[in-house]
Write an enzyme that holds these catalytic residues in place. Structure first.
Site, PDB file in Angstrom:
ATOM      1  N   THR A  58       0.846  -1.193   0.000  1.00 40.92           N
ATOM      2  CA  THR A  58       0.000   0.000   0.000  1.00 40.92           C
ATOM      3  C   THR A  58       0.879   1.238   0.000  1.00 40.92           C
ATOM      4  OG1 THR A  58      -0.137   0.318   2.401  1.00 40.92           O
ATOM      5  CG2 THR A  58      -1.696  -1.224   1.413  1.00 40.92           C
ATOM      6  N   GLU A  59       0.416   2.279  -0.716  1.00 41.14           N
ATOM      7  CA  GLU A  59       1.255   3.469  -0.818  1.00 41.14           C
ATOM      8  C   GLU A  59       1.346   4.261   0.485  1.00 41.14           C
ATOM      9  OE1 GLU A  59      -2.370   4.607  -3.482  1.00 41.14           O
ATOM     10  OE2 GLU A  59      -1.383   2.792  -2.811  1.00 41.14           O
ATOM     11  N   ASN A  60       0.487   3.936   1.471  1.00 42.07           N
ATOM     12  CA  ASN A  60       0.620   4.615   2.760  1.00 42.07           C
ATOM     13  C   ASN A  60       1.589   3.897   3.686  1.00 42.07           C
ATOM     14  OD1 ASN A  60      -1.228   2.483   3.098  1.00 42.07           O
ATOM     15  ND2 ASN A  60      -2.206   3.477   4.847  1.00 42.07           N
ATOM     16  N   SER A 100       7.698   3.930   0.206  1.00 42.18           N
ATOM     17  CA  SER A 100       6.620   3.227  -0.487  1.00 42.18           C
ATOM     18  C   SER A 100       6.530   3.668  -1.939  1.00 42.18           C
ATOM     19  CB  SER A 100       5.284   3.489   0.224  1.00 42.18           C
ATOM     20  OG  SER A 100       4.229   2.835  -0.439  1.00 42.18           O
TER      21      SER A 100
END
Length: 224
Positions: A58-60, A100
């Site tokens: 996930t990009e977070n 990320s």
């Protein structure tokens, strides 16, 4: 190609969101590193078998994300990029946003699954803004994913609520990425975007001829 594929409940389509997500999960190879975009794509996590070996990013800032959390599993501090509570399988790792995005931009993801407003026959993607004056742009990490992942899968309904096609000869909405989409999963059919054109892999409740009559682009059967 498998025309008129039965749905999970024994019907003949169209597929619901969960049915589309199950198809995407089916086609993700063992051990792939995958990012699931905000919205419908997050449902794919719920359909991956426990032994799939798929590692969700996930990009977070989470690697090896689990499916959506339920009941007592919910931790308000543990969410995906769409703020949906998720589970934490053994081996999950956390890192800074910048790290990320470096994973995304550096070509370290095998597949990303994104939603879309439009996909063109050339594989152009429009998924962050409809261009309407009152629409709120929401590009997120989609541009980075579209150019960084080795393959881009799109999940969407094939038509808008008013019956306008979303698979189009040319995108009319602001673009997210050019020539980046490899496969499109919809409620009525699955399409591959190839140099030769748009090929139909399978259909749900309709025939290729039905689709050809509603879409303003040529459709090719998948080579046997």
């Amino acid at each position: 190609m498998t025309p008129n594929r039965p749905t999970a409940d024994g019907g003949r389509g169209p597929l619901g969101k969960s049915g589309i997500a199950a198809l995407v999960a089916r086609d993700i190879p063992y051990g792939a590193y995958v990012n699931l975009g905000i919205g419908q794509p997050t449902l794919v996590a719920d359909h991956l078998p426990a032994d799939s070996g798929v590692v969700l990013h996930t990009e977070n800032g989470m690697l090896n994300m689990g499916p959506a959390a339920q009941g007592e599993e919910i931790d308000p501090d543990l969410t995906n990029a769409g703020k949906v509570p998720v589970t934490e399988p053994p081996g999950a790792a956390y890192f800074h946003h910048a790290d990320s995005f470096a994973m995304m931009r550096g070509g370290h993801l095998d597949i990303c699954v994104l939603g879309a407003f439009q996909v063109s026959s050339a594989g152009d993607l429009a998924n962050w803004h409809t261009g309407e004056p009152d629409a709120i742009p929401a590009v997120g990490g989609a541009m980075d994913l579209a150019i960084g992942a080795r393959q881009v899968f799109v999940m969407m309904t094939l038509f808008t609520k008013s019956g306008v096609p979303k698979l189009v000869p040319r995108c009319t909405y602001p673009l997210t990425g050019l020539n980046c989409v490899d496969r499109v999963y919809t409620d009525l059919a699955v399409f591959d975007i190839t140099p030769a054109g748009v090929t139909v892999r399978e259909t749900f409740g309709v025939t290729v001829d039905d689709l050809a009559g509603r879409l303003d682009l040529p459709l090719l059967p998948t080579p046997v």
